[in-house]
Each structure stands twice: as structure tokens, then as C-alpha cells.
Design a protein around this motif. Structure first.
Motif, PDB file in Angstrom:
ATOM      1  N   TYR A   1       0.838  -1.202   0.000  1.00 12.05           N
ATOM      2  CA  TYR A   1       0.000   0.000   0.000  1.00 12.05           C
ATOM      3  C   TYR A   1       0.873   1.253   0.000  1.00 12.05           C
ATOM      4  CZ  TYR A   1      -3.081   3.674   1.715  1.00 12.05           C
ATOM      5  OH  TYR A   1      -3.759   4.865   1.853  1.00 12.05           O
ATOM      6  N   TYR A   2       1.911   1.244   0.812  1.00 15.56           N
ATOM      7  CA  TYR A   2       2.781   2.418   0.888  1.00 15.56           C
ATOM      8  C   TYR A   2       3.430   2.702  -0.467  1.00 15.56           C
ATOM      9  CZ  TYR A   2       6.433   5.615   2.440  1.00 15.56           C
ATOM     10  OH  TYR A   2       7.254   6.702   2.587  1.00 15.56           O
ATOM     11  N   ARG A   3       3.852   1.652  -1.137  1.00 19.85           N
ATOM     12  CA  ARG A   3       4.530   1.813  -2.419  1.00 19.85           C
ATOM     13  C   ARG A   3       3.557   2.265  -3.526  1.00 19.85           C
ATOM     14  NH1 ARG A   3       5.973  -2.899  -2.813  1.00 19.85           N
ATOM     15  NH2 ARG A   3       4.441  -3.664  -4.300  1.00 19.85           N
ATOM     16  N   GLU A   4       2.353   1.726  -3.535  1.00 12.65           N
ATOM     17  CA  GLU A   4       1.452   1.924  -4.669  1.00 12.65           C
ATOM     18  C   GLU A   4       0.414   3.029  -4.454  1.00 12.65           C
ATOM     19  OE1 GLU A   4      -0.265  -1.867  -5.440  1.00 12.65           O
ATOM     20  OE2 GLU A   4       1.684  -2.874  -5.647  1.00 12.65           O
ATOM     21  N   HIS A   5       0.035   3.293  -3.195  1.00 17.07           N
ATOM     22  CA  HIS A   5      -1.102   4.191  -2.982  1.00 17.07           C
ATOM     23  C   HIS A   5      -0.845   5.350  -2.022  1.00 17.07           C
ATOM     24  CE1 HIS A   5      -3.584   1.324  -5.139  1.00 17.07           C
ATOM     25  NE2 HIS A   5      -3.176   0.364  -4.336  1.00 17.07           N
ATOM     26  N   TYR A   6       0.153   5.227  -1.169  1.00 19.33           N
ATOM     27  CA  TYR A   6       0.320   6.206  -0.094  1.00 19.33           C
ATOM     28  C   TYR A   6       0.377   7.646  -0.621  1.00 19.33           C
ATOM     29  CZ  TYR A   6       2.503   8.879   3.668  1.00 19.33           C
ATOM     30  OH  TYR A   6       2.779   9.837   4.602  1.00 19.33           O
ATOM     31  N   ALA A   7       1.208   7.900  -1.605  1.00 19.30           N
ATOM     32  CA  ALA A   7       1.426   9.272  -2.064  1.00 19.30           C
ATOM     33  C   ALA A   7       0.156   9.861  -2.681  1.00 19.30           C
ATOM     34  CB  ALA A   7       2.564   9.308  -3.083  1.00 19.30           C
ATOM     35  N   SER A   8      -0.519   9.104  -3.538  1.00 19.44           N
ATOM     36  CA  SER A   8      -1.726   9.629  -4.186  1.00 19.44           C
ATOM     37  C   SER A   8      -2.847   9.828  -3.177  1.00 19.44           C
ATOM     38  CB  SER A   8      -2.173   8.700  -5.314  1.00 19.44           C
ATOM     39  OG  SER A   8      -2.472   7.410  -4.827  1.00 19.44           O
ATOM     40  N   VAL A   9      -2.955   8.922  -2.194  1.00 18.20           N
ATOM     41  CA  VAL A   9      -3.978   9.072  -1.165  1.00 18.20           C
ATOM     42  C   VAL A   9      -3.673  10.290  -0.303  1.00 18.20           C
ATOM     43  CG1 VAL A   9      -4.953   8.038   0.929  1.00 18.20           C
ATOM     44  CG2 VAL A   9      -4.657   6.650  -1.127  1.00 18.20           C
ATOM     45  N   ALA A  10      -2.404  10.489   0.049  1.00 18.49           N
ATOM     46  CA  ALA A  10      -2.028  11.660   0.848  1.00 18.49           C
ATOM     47  C   ALA A  10      -2.390  12.950   0.117  1.00 18.49           C
ATOM     48  CB  ALA A  10      -0.533  11.622   1.150  1.00 18.49           C
ATOM     49  N   GLU A  11      -2.158  12.986  -1.180  1.00 14.79           N
ATOM     50  CA  GLU A  11      -2.494  14.168  -1.970  1.00 14.79           C
ATOM     51  C   GLU A  11      -4.004  14.393  -2.001  1.00 14.79           C
ATOM     52  OE1 GLU A  11      -1.931  15.827  -6.559  1.00 14.79           O
ATOM     53  OE2 GLU A  11      -0.959  13.968  -5.917  1.00 14.79           O
ATOM     54  N   ALA A  12      -4.770  13.307  -2.199  1.00 17.94           N
ATOM     55  CA  ALA A  12      -6.227  13.426  -2.229  1.00 17.94           C
ATOM     56  C   ALA A  12      -6.781  13.866  -0.876  1.00 17.94           C
ATOM     57  CB  ALA A  12      -6.846  12.095  -2.653  1.00 17.94           C
ATOM     58  N   LEU A  13      -6.206  13.341   0.210  1.00 20.26           N
ATOM     59  CA  LEU A  13      -6.655  13.727   1.550  1.00 20.26           C
ATOM     60  C   LEU A  13      -6.358  15.195   1.830  1.00 20.26           C
ATOM     61  CD1 LEU A  13      -5.565  10.577   3.602  1.00 20.26           C
ATOM     62  CD2 LEU A  13      -7.913  11.274   3.078  1.00 20.26           C
ATOM     63  N   ALA A  14      -5.214  15.658   1.372  1.00 20.90           N
ATOM     64  CA  ALA A  14      -4.871  17.067   1.571  1.00 20.90           C
ATOM     65  C   ALA A  14      -5.841  17.979   0.829  1.00 20.90           C
ATOM     66  CB  ALA A  14      -3.439  17.325   1.107  1.00 20.90           C
ATOM     67  N   ALA A  15      -6.208  17.592  -0.399  1.00 18.85           N
ATOM     68  CA  ALA A  15      -7.164  18.382  -1.171  1.00 18.85           C
ATOM     69  C   ALA A  15      -8.537  18.369  -0.519  1.00 18.85           C
ATOM     70  CB  ALA A  15      -7.243  17.842  -2.598  1.00 18.85           C
ATOM     71  N   TRP A  16      -8.915  17.233   0.046  1.00 19.80           N
ATOM     72  CA  TRP A  16     -10.205  17.118   0.740  1.00 19.80           C
ATOM     73  C   TRP A  16     -10.238  18.029   1.966  1.00 19.80           C
ATOM     74  CZ3 TRP A  16     -14.985  15.145   0.173  1.00 19.80           C
ATOM     75  CH2 TRP A  16     -15.770  14.973   1.316  1.00 19.80           C
ATOM     76  N   GLU A  17      -9.179  18.010   2.744  1.00 19.55           N
ATOM     77  CA  GLU A  17      -9.124  18.836   3.947  1.00 19.55           C
ATOM     78  C   GLU A  17      -9.045  20.325   3.609  1.00 19.55           C
ATOM     79  OE1 GLU A  17      -9.621  17.961   7.004  1.00 19.55           O
ATOM     80  OE2 GLU A  17      -9.898  15.869   6.380  1.00 19.55           O
ATOM     81  N   ARG A  18      -8.388  20.634   2.504  1.00 19.70           N
ATOM     82  CA  ARG A  18      -8.208  22.038   2.134  1.00 19.70           C
ATOM     83  C   ARG A  18      -9.523  22.679   1.693  1.00 19.70           C
ATOM     84  NH1 ARG A  18      -4.768  21.170  -1.516  1.00 19.70           N
ATOM     85  NH2 ARG A  18      -6.191  21.285  -3.300  1.00 19.70           N
ATOM     86  N   ASP A  19     -10.212  22.066   0.738  1.00 20.31           N
ATOM     87  CA  ASP A  19     -11.415  22.721   0.195  1.00 20.31           C
ATOM     88  C   ASP A  19     -12.499  21.729  -0.227  1.00 20.31           C
ATOM     89  OD1 ASP A  19     -10.318  21.592  -2.072  1.00 20.31           O
ATOM     90  OD2 ASP A  19      -9.718  23.495  -2.984  1.00 20.31           O
ATOM     91  N   ARG A  20     -12.438  20.513   0.320  1.00 19.32           N
ATOM     92  CA  ARG A  20     -13.404  19.461   0.014  1.00 19.32           C
ATOM     93  C   ARG A  20     -13.395  19.074  -1.466  1.00 19.32           C
ATOM     94  NH1 ARG A  20     -12.814  18.520   4.544  1.00 19.32           N
ATOM     95  NH2 ARG A  20     -14.389  18.140   6.136  1.00 19.32           N
ATOM     96  N   THR A  21     -12.220  19.153  -2.091  1.00 17.98           N
ATOM     97  CA  THR A  21     -12.073  18.611  -3.442  1.00 17.98           C
ATOM     98  C   THR A  21     -12.341  17.112  -3.393  1.00 17.98           C
ATOM     99  OG1 THR A  21     -10.466  20.276  -4.095  1.00 17.98           O
ATOM    100  CG2 THR A  21     -10.464  18.223  -5.338  1.00 17.98           C
ATOM    101  N   ASP A  22     -13.270  16.665  -4.210  1.00 19.96           N
ATOM    102  CA  ASP A  22     -13.760  15.292  -4.129  1.00 19.96           C
ATOM    103  C   ASP A  22     -13.083  14.428  -5.183  1.00 19.96           C
ATOM    104  OD1 ASP A  22     -15.157  12.946  -3.863  1.00 19.96           O
ATOM    105  OD2 ASP A  22     -17.071  13.746  -4.590  1.00 19.96           O
TER     106      ASP A  22
END
Length: 304
Positions: free
Chosen positions: A183-204
Motif C-alpha cells: 500500500y505504501y509503495r502503490e497508494h500512499y502518495a496519491s492518497v495523501a495528496e487526495a486527503l490534503a485536497a479534501w481537507e483544504r477545500d473538500r475537493t472530491d
């Protein structure tokens, strides 16, 4: 009327002509011929309706058949029974190739009758031993979709914090469990980016602005619940396309609900149900000019 057992077909003896067609198609062996009429012999019927469908005299009915499944609200079926080879395969393939996963939606809500017709189309799919134990939980508003999105974000936030710890990842791997490392190798970075966008302005980046979601699950007791649910989901994707809707399967939401009962509760599912697919629905804000390409699959033949 002749009936044996709560799940057995009901025979109208006055209409039966004893042709035996129903006996030949019954997968459960509960029908036989005797004295020129069909005999409903004991329990074991799975309620598949093959006997009713083949009977030329309409002499058999199946208990439990619900008119809801046939009463479409916005789709207008002709009612015609189309035999194998009785439709244009090319047109069907055009529909299947034209459907794409949609990730841009209008803010327009999807009416309930449209969603119910999509579900009705879904349950025309085959079901192992005719279990039909599938369930469909509808999140019919954007607010409900966002609420589920928040629960999914919470789950993956917790997973990312765990995966960020190198010692934890390596410890799991030493125990033969490489899921967190993968998971860390394949998804961690993209999920972290998506979570940051969600927290910032609810980008879905999960549901992409879809205004409705259908969670396809199953109750306990089916013989092959995952297959049943996914076959129904495939039908729903095609029906949604024909109704002008965009659709997208959301695997991240499925994984979150499978691993965290809080996410499943946020979607409105009871604990005993299993989630197999999450289908985002909405009116597309994009038009595609050509179908998607596909890689050539591995195809094997065995002749003896």
C-alpha cells in the motif's frame, strides 16, 4: 391450484396440458409428470422461474415474485421475450463499448425513480441458486455522498498514518503480511495528496462530484454473493448509461467499508451485510467522442 412447500411453484391444474416442458428445464428436479399433469413433488425449489417462463399455458406461478421488479418508472420495456439471436449483437456491443467511467458530473440530482430503474435492471442478472440476496443502499443526495466521503477519508487517513511508519511496515512484512508495504509503495502518495485536497477545500477525488451513490451488498446465506452482486452491478452500469447517467465504480470506498465498520455504518448498512461494489451515479459533465481501448486478453482453448 396445487402447491407443495413454501418455495415450490403453484400449478393451475385446469390450465396444465401435460406437455412436460417445465419438467425438462427444472434445475431442482421438483417437477415430474403423472397422469398427464405436472406434479409438484416436494421441497427443493430455488424459485428460478424456469418452469413459468417455458410453460405455453401459463399454468405455473412462483411464490415470492414481486411486481416491483417489473414496474419500471422511466424505462419503457416492450415486454417482448427476445430469443437468443433475436437482437442485434452489434448494437449491444456499441452500448458496452460506449460506457465509460465518469469523473466529471453536473450538480443536478438524480431522481429516485431513475435510480430504482437502474436497480431493477441490475436484478435481471443471474444469481447463484437464485439466492437474490443482494442489497442496494442508495445515497440519494450530494450531502449523503459527502458524508460517506468524509468517513472514507477518515479511514484512509488512519491507514496513511500507519503506513508512514517504516518500522510498522517492516514489522508487518516480517510477519508475512506485506499489504501495508505494498500500500505504501502503490497508494500512499496519491492518497495523501487526495486527503490534503479534501481537507483544504473538500475537493472530491473519490466520488468526483457524483450526486448519488448505490452501495451493492449482500445478506448472509447466498451461495455466491460476490458474483451475484457484481453481475447485478454490471447490468446497472449499462442501464445507467442508457438513461443518460454517468457512472464509476469506487473501489476505495469498498475497501474502507470492508475494513472499518464505522464507514459501513456511515453508508447506512447493517453490520451483517457485506459490501461488494460502490457505484457513483450522476449526470455527466463530459461527452466522449470514441470508445476506450482494451488490451488483448489471454484466451485459452481446450479441445479434449
Amino acid at each position: 391450484m396445487v402447491r407443495m412447500g413454501s418455495d415450490s411453484p403453484i400449478l393451475d391444474a385446469a390450465a396444465c396440458v401435460g406437455c412436460g416442458e417445465c419438467v425438462t428445464v427444472c434445475p431442482s428436479g421438483v417437477l415430474s409428470l403423472g397422469d398427464g399433469l405436472v406434479v409438484v413433488a416436494g421441497a427443493g425449489c430455488i424459485g428460478c422461474g424456469q418452469c413459468r417462463a417455458v410453460c405455453p399455458q401459463c399454468a405455473l406461478t412462483i411464490p415470492g415474485d414481486d411486481p416491483w421488479a417489473q414496474a419500471y418508472d422511466v424505462i419503457e420495456p416492450s415486454g417482448e421475450q427476445i430469443a437468443p439471436g433475436g437482437c442485434q449483437a452489434g448494437r449491444l456491443v456499441d452500448i458496452m463499448r460506449s460506457r465509460r467511467s465518469c469523473r466529471r458530473y453536473l450538480e443536478r440530482p438524480v431522481p429516485g425513480p431513475v435510480i430504482e430503474d437502474v436497480i431493477r435492471a441490475g436484478i435481471t442478472a443471474p444469481s447463484g441458486t437464485n439466492s437474490q440476496a443482494w442489497t442496494f443502499t442508495v445515497l440519494a443526495t450530494r450531502a449523503a455522498v459527502m458524508s460517506l466521503g468524509q468517513a472514507v477519508a477518515g479511514f484512509f487517513g488512519r491507514v496513511n498514518r500507519l503506513a508512514a511508519n517504516r518500522l510498522v511496515r517492516k514489522g508487518y512484512a516480517l510477519l508475512g503480511r506485506r499489504e501495508l508495504e505494498d500500500y505504501y509503495r502503490e497508494h500512499y502518495a496519491s492518497v495523501a495528496e487526495a486527503l490534503a485536497a479534501w481537507e483544504r477545500d473538500r475537493t472530491d477525488r473519490l466520488f468526483h462530484g457524483a450526486t448519488a451513490v448505490v452501495v451493492v451488498g449482500s445478506r448472509p446465506g447466498a451461495s455466491c454473493p460476490a458474483e451475484d452482486a457484481l453481475l447485478a452491478t454490471g447490468n446497472m452500469l449499462l442501464a445507467a448509461h442508457c438513461l443518460g447517467l454517468g457512472s464509476c465504480l469506487i473501489g476505495y470506498a469498498v475497501e474502507a467499508m470492508r475494513h472499518d465498520k464505522r464507514v459501513k455504518a456511515a453508508a447506512g448498512l447493517p453490520r451483517e451485510e457485506t459490501v461488494h461494489a460502490v457505484l457513483a451515479l450522476g449526470w455527466p459533465a463530459v461527452a466522449y467522442a470514441r470508445p476506450a481501448g482494451r488490451r488483448r486478453p489471454l484466451v485459452r482453448y481446450k479441445t479434449a
